[in-house]
Design an enzyme around this catalytic site. Structure first.
Site, mmCIF file in Angstrom:
data_model
loop_
_atom_site.group_PDB
_atom_site.id
_atom_site.type_symbol
_atom_site.label_atom_id
_atom_site.label_comp_id
_atom_site.label_asym_id
_atom_site.label_seq_id
_atom_site.Cartn_x
_atom_site.Cartn_y
_atom_site.Cartn_z
ATOM 1 N N HIS A 40 44.998 7.603 42.132
ATOM 2 C CA HIS A 40 46.550 7.475 43.092
ATOM 3 C C HIS A 40 47.508 6.565 42.635
ATOM 4 O O HIS A 40 48.079 6.570 43.881
ATOM 5 C CB HIS A 40 46.785 8.084 44.498
ATOM 6 C CG HIS A 40 46.298 10.066 44.531
ATOM 7 N ND1 HIS A 40 46.123 10.833 45.611
ATOM 8 C CD2 HIS A 40 46.576 11.121 43.395
ATOM 9 C CE1 HIS A 40 46.053 11.642 45.311
ATOM 10 N NE2 HIS A 40 46.649 12.527 43.541
ATOM 11 N N HIS A 123 45.728 18.341 49.040
ATOM 12 C CA HIS A 123 45.636 17.000 48.449
ATOM 13 C C HIS A 123 43.427 17.483 47.321
ATOM 14 O O HIS A 123 43.189 18.350 48.645
ATOM 15 C CB HIS A 123 45.138 16.107 49.810
ATOM 16 C CG HIS A 123 44.915 15.069 49.757
ATOM 17 N ND1 HIS A 123 43.195 14.089 48.257
ATOM 18 C CD2 HIS A 123 45.224 13.077 49.191
ATOM 19 C CE1 HIS A 123 42.961 13.094 48.083
ATOM 20 N NE2 HIS A 123 44.409 12.465 48.657
ATOM 21 N N GLU A 125 41.151 16.048 47.708
ATOM 22 C CA GLU A 125 39.609 15.831 47.840
ATOM 23 C C GLU A 125 39.969 16.843 48.888
ATOM 24 O O GLU A 125 38.839 17.866 48.810
ATOM 25 C CB GLU A 125 40.036 14.469 48.491
ATOM 26 C CG GLU A 125 38.921 14.673 49.441
ATOM 27 C CD GLU A 125 38.529 13.126 50.721
ATOM 28 O OE1 GLU A 125 39.472 12.391 50.416
ATOM 29 O OE2 GLU A 125 37.988 13.976 51.818
ATOM 30 N N THR A 167 38.460 12.185 54.125
ATOM 31 C CA THR A 167 38.271 11.070 54.290
ATOM 32 C C THR A 167 39.327 10.186 54.853
ATOM 33 O O THR A 167 39.553 8.630 55.137
ATOM 34 C CB THR A 167 37.441 10.179 53.242
ATOM 35 O OG1 THR A 167 38.274 10.411 51.766
ATOM 36 C CG2 THR A 167 36.012 10.826 53.264
ATOM 37 N N CYS A 197 36.636 7.582 56.021
ATOM 38 C CA CYS A 197 35.476 6.765 55.706
ATOM 39 C C CYS A 197 35.741 5.106 55.991
ATOM 40 O O CYS A 197 37.051 5.186 56.195
ATOM 41 C CB CYS A 197 36.142 6.890 54.167
ATOM 42 S SG CYS A 197 37.073 6.016 53.572
ATOM 43 N N SER A 225 49.669 8.477 47.170
ATOM 44 C CA SER A 225 48.558 8.209 47.680
ATOM 45 C C SER A 225 48.096 9.042 49.519
ATOM 46 O O SER A 225 49.840 8.132 49.223
ATOM 47 C CB SER A 225 48.318 6.914 47.222
ATOM 48 O OG SER A 225 47.467 5.987 48.270
ATOM 49 N N SER A 226 48.088 9.785 49.390
ATOM 50 C CA SER A 226 47.845 9.991 50.758
ATOM 51 C C SER A 226 47.157 8.534 51.628
ATOM 52 O O SER A 226 47.829 8.199 52.787
ATOM 53 C CB SER A 226 46.458 11.139 50.657
ATOM 54 O OG SER A 226 46.159 10.905 52.253
ATOM 55 N N ASN A 227 46.215 7.711 51.494
ATOM 56 C CA ASN A 227 46.076 6.971 52.598
ATOM 57 C C ASN A 227 47.486 5.804 52.907
ATOM 58 O O ASN A 227 47.694 5.326 53.168
ATOM 59 C CB ASN A 227 44.427 5.759 51.648
ATOM 60 C CG ASN A 227 44.662 5.086 50.957
ATOM 61 O OD1 ASN A 227 45.261 4.272 50.895
ATOM 62 N ND2 ASN A 227 44.403 5.643 49.759
#
Ligand code: SF4
Length: 283
Positions: A40, A123, A125, A167, A197, A225-227
């Protein structure tokens, strides 16, 4: 002006591996497809598409026998099945951390568990992981969904509940939801796993500390972007001013009002994006 850059800024191991392998595949083949965006980050995708990568949203767009990359977030079970039928040459760049969760989910299904996946519903993932969770499963994104979860568990008649996670979810959200699950489902056999993670854990921890030490913090990363979004949320909670930018071009002169500035890059943000922001601040 004092500038402090988070040491975990930039590509995580899974993204680094994906980008390097995608570049290698492009060097060795004429046509390389990627099912969904590899990571992303617009800049990374633009650079790979300029080298010839073709991003497809439907696996059937790839000609039979062609080379197709599966992205770091992982793909659904049925995509592996279609790929086999089409005899695709798969370069599976799903992060090993995500593959481990898929394997765990398959085992839990065999053992008769109802699976709660703590994750962001839409998402990629999550869409991949839930496809390995069988019929008795539920994606829990927030505490408003607990009633629906209770009903689904009752309907399933399962006596054992397992919890797995995306994660990159926020550690705080995970802790909040686990407390609720333990309280609500205390009569069930509970098997709880935390699959956030290390790259996410360390970055979120560092972001919390960094944003408390500075007057303003800049988070660099893709808007999808999720993170990166989680890092921004942490910044907003712990610092009086938090900027979310994709590239240095999004940075306004507002930033020069602050004396101590923190910079943190998301897991799919190239180090060059962080360096460009630093150069702008140092001018
Ligand atoms: S954030 Fe974690 S799970 Fe996702 S690609 Fe990076 S290392 Fe893998």
């Amino acid at each position: 002006m004092q500038i402090k850059v988070g040491k975990y800024s930039g590509f995580c191991g899974g993204v680094k591996r994906s980008v390097l392998n995608a570049e290698e595949s492009l060097n060795n083949s004429d046509v390389v497809y990627c099912y969904g965006e590899l990571v992303h980050n617009k800049q990374v995708i633009n650079s790979l598409t300029a080298k010839g990568l073709k991003v497809i949203e439907d696996i059937n767009e790839a000609e039979d026998g062609s080379k197709v990359i599966f992205r770091a977030h992982g793909v659904e079970k049925k995509i592996y099945e279609i790929a086999e039928k089409k005899n695709l040459n798969i370069v599976d760049l799903t992060c090993p951390n995500v593959l481990k969760i898929h394997e765990k989910a398959k085992k839990l299904v065999e053992d008769g568990y109802f699976i709660i996946l703590i994750a962001q519903v839409s998402h990629p993932e999550t869409i991949g992981t839930i496809s390995f969770c069988g019929d008795n499963c539920f994606i829990l994104e927030n505490s408003d969904m607990i009633l629906d979860l209770e009903n689904k568990i009752k309907e399933s008649k399962c006596k054992r509940i397992a919890v797995i996670t995306q994660t990159t979810i926020s550690v705080d959200r995970y802790n909040e939801l686990i407390d609720i699950i333990k309280e609500k489902f205390s009569l069930y056999e509970l098997n709880i796993d935390n699959n956030i993670c290390d790259a996410t854990n360390l970055r979120q921890q560092e972001m919390k500390e960094l944003s408390k030490e500075v007057d303003a913090v800049i988070v660099i990363g893709g808007k999808n972007s999720s993170n990166t979004k989680k890092l921004y949320d942490i910044g907003v909670r712990n610092c009086s001013k938090c900027f979310l930018i994709e590239t240095v071009d999004d940075l306004t002169d507002d930033i020069f009002k602050y004396e101590r500035i923190g910079i943190m890059g998301g897991a799919s943000t190239p180090r060059s994006s962080v360096d460009e922001v630093m150069s702008r601040l140092n001018k």
